[in-house]
Motif scaffolding. Structure first.
Motif, PDB file in Angstrom:
ATOM      1  N   VAL A  39      12.716  10.940 -12.257  1.00 45.07           N
ATOM      2  CA  VAL A  39      11.897  11.001 -11.052  1.00 45.07           C
ATOM      3  C   VAL A  39      12.314   9.847 -10.134  1.00 45.07           C
ATOM      4  O   VAL A  39      12.326   8.687 -10.555  1.00 45.07           O
ATOM      5  N   SER A  40      12.680  10.170  -8.911  1.00 49.55           N
ATOM      6  CA  SER A  40      13.097   9.150  -7.946  1.00 49.55           C
ATOM      7  C   SER A  40      11.892   8.666  -7.155  1.00 49.55           C
ATOM      8  O   SER A  40      11.230   9.456  -6.476  1.00 49.55           O
ATOM      9  N   VAL A  41      11.605   7.371  -7.242  1.00 51.67           N
ATOM     10  CA  VAL A  41      10.483   6.763  -6.526  1.00 51.67           C
ATOM     11  C   VAL A  41      11.040   5.722  -5.556  1.00 51.67           C
ATOM     12  O   VAL A  41      11.741   4.802  -5.971  1.00 51.67           O
ATOM     13  N   ILE A  42      10.751   5.886  -4.281  1.00 51.99           N
ATOM     14  CA  ILE A  42      11.178   4.914  -3.268  1.00 51.99           C
ATOM     15  C   ILE A  42       9.939   4.313  -2.629  1.00 51.99           C
ATOM     16  O   ILE A  42       9.086   5.038  -2.112  1.00 51.99           O
ATOM     17  N   LEU A  43       9.851   2.990  -2.666  1.00 46.50           N
ATOM     18  CA  LEU A  43       8.707   2.288  -2.089  1.00 46.50           C
ATOM     19  C   LEU A  43       9.125   1.574  -0.806  1.00 46.50           C
ATOM     20  O   LEU A  43      10.020   0.734  -0.811  1.00 46.50           O
ATOM     21  N   TYR A  44       8.458   1.921   0.275  1.00 49.45           N
ATOM     22  CA  TYR A  44       8.611   1.227   1.560  1.00 49.45           C
ATOM     23  C   TYR A  44       7.429   0.277   1.681  1.00 49.45           C
ATOM     24  O   TYR A  44       6.269   0.712   1.663  1.00 49.45           O
ATOM     25  N   ASN A  60       6.073  -2.179   8.282  1.00 49.37           N
ATOM     26  CA  ASN A  60       5.664  -2.061   9.675  1.00 49.37           C
ATOM     27  C   ASN A  60       6.362  -3.061  10.588  1.00 49.37           C
ATOM     28  O   ASN A  60       5.888  -3.325  11.698  1.00 49.37           O
ATOM     29  N   ALA A  61       7.461  -3.625  10.124  1.00 50.80           N
ATOM     30  CA  ALA A  61       8.226  -4.560  10.956  1.00 50.80           C
ATOM     31  C   ALA A  61       8.854  -3.828  12.136  1.00 50.80           C
ATOM     32  O   ALA A  61       8.943  -2.599  12.156  1.00 50.80           O
ATOM     33  N   VAL A  98       1.632   1.115   4.937  1.00 52.22           N
ATOM     34  CA  VAL A  98       2.322   0.719   3.702  1.00 52.22           C
ATOM     35  C   VAL A  98       1.276   0.266   2.695  1.00 52.22           C
ATOM     36  O   VAL A  98       0.214  -0.233   3.105  1.00 52.22           O
ATOM     37  N   PRO A  99       1.526   0.441   1.407  1.00 51.12           N
ATOM     38  CA  PRO A  99       2.730   1.011   0.804  1.00 51.12           C
ATOM     39  C   PRO A  99       2.883   2.509   1.112  1.00 51.12           C
ATOM     40  O   PRO A  99       1.903   3.242   1.167  1.00 51.12           O
ATOM     41  N   TRP A 100       4.137   2.902   1.327  1.00 44.50           N
ATOM     42  CA  TRP A 100       4.501   4.297   1.587  1.00 44.50           C
ATOM     43  C   TRP A 100       5.495   4.699   0.515  1.00 44.50           C
ATOM     44  O   TRP A 100       6.531   4.062   0.345  1.00 44.50           O
ATOM     45  N   SER A 130      -5.651   1.456  -1.145  1.00 45.25           N
ATOM     46  CA  SER A 130      -5.826   0.764   0.133  1.00 45.25           C
ATOM     47  C   SER A 130      -4.442   0.525   0.726  1.00 45.25           C
ATOM     48  O   SER A 130      -3.441   0.548   0.014  1.00 45.25           O
ATOM     49  N   PHE A 131      -4.402   0.323   2.056  1.00 45.56           N
ATOM     50  CA  PHE A 131      -3.119   0.232   2.763  1.00 45.56           C
ATOM     51  C   PHE A 131      -3.145  -0.891   3.792  1.00 45.56           C
ATOM     52  O   PHE A 131      -4.201  -1.359   4.189  1.00 45.56           O
ATOM     53  N   CYS A 132      -1.940  -1.275   4.217  1.00 44.88           N
ATOM     54  CA  CYS A 132      -1.775  -2.195   5.348  1.00 44.88           C
ATOM     55  C   CYS A 132      -1.438  -1.376   6.595  1.00 44.88           C
ATOM     56  O   CYS A 132      -0.715  -0.400   6.499  1.00 44.88           O
TER      57      CYS A 132
END
Length: 257
Positions: free
Chosen positions: A67-72, A108-109, A208-210, A255-257
């Protein structure tokens, strides 16, 4: 990164000296447990070659894609830090044989046309520096990167923890090489690449996290991942589930930013 996460299994295998007939790793072993099975030479030096062979023999079928997991994410976002330390890293530690993790520090930069400070970040200049430090560490350390990032994100001061975390999990990589990455053009190139990856998201990220799974984002997947990432990765894996997947899921708040 894949071989370095055998820590939990190896520690269990090494705890009972009588049943295994082998002693604990010799004091002369200068590698952290996470790297014991990285190579035959390290396994011999740390006196764990038998345990490494046993662990390798029980791995899932490599013909089934993980399973490929990518965290932004952002280095100083409180919600990103909580997701990394409470969900992503523990899940990867237990399930790394059936999942891969890619970390993209940017979030979010904003990228701006400025020769001196080409990026602005949601949590200020310290976060921009933290993002670049982590991008450089990911580039320079390879298999040890996730452990270093976890070490930083779980510390009280993310930036201050960078150098000691690097020394702990990647002793062969000097801090001067990270510093050169930060001060030279490489750090900006890595951040630009992360900016391009983040801007290419479809749908575009709104917080984020996304997280994407196998290259895709849906709100349904996000809900499942934020409540119990471990259970969701087990659910997504198409091969024979490892024994640890049989446990009941523990649901967490989101929760998110």
């Amino acid at each position: 990164m894949k071989l370095s996460g055998l820590l939990a299994v190896l520690l269990l295998l090494c705890t009972d000296r009588r049943s295994s007939g082998m002693s604990h790793p010799k004091p002369a072993c200068r590698y952290p447990p996470s790297q014991w099975c990285r190579s035959l030479e390290i396994a011999i030096a740390c006196n764990v070659q038998k345990q490494c062979m046993e662990v390798n023999a029980t791995r899932p079928n490599q013909a089934v894609p993980p399973v490929s997991v990518i965290l932004y994410y952002e280095s100083l976002c409180p919600d990103c830090r909580a997701f990394i330390t409470q969900q992503l890293f523990p899940t990867w530690t237990m399930l790394q044989d059936i999942m891969t993790v890619t970390l993209v520090p940017y979030g979010n930069a904003k990228e701006i046309p400025s020769p001196n400070s080409p990026f602005t970040c949601q949590h200020g200049e310290p976060e921009c520096r933290g993002n670049m430090i982590e991008a450089c560490i990911i580039h320079l350390t390879g298999h040890s990167a996730f452990q270093i990032i976890y070490c930083m994100e779980s510390a009280a001061d993310v930036l201050a923890a960078a150098q000691p975390c690097l020394q702990l999990y990647a002793p062969s990589v000097s801090w001067s090489s990270v510093d050169s990455c930060l001060k030279g053009g490489l750090g900006r190139q890595l951040m630009h690449a992360n900016a391009v990856m983040t801007r290419a998201l479809h749908p575009a990220h709104t917080h984020v996290p996304w997280v994407t799974f196998n290259g895709e984002y849906t709100e349904e997947n996000e809900d499942k991942a934020m409540s119990s990432l471990f259970h969701f990765v087990c659910q997504l894996y198409k091969g024979v589930k490892p024994p640890v997947c049989s446990g009941a899921p523990v649901r967490l708040n989101r929760s998110f930013c």
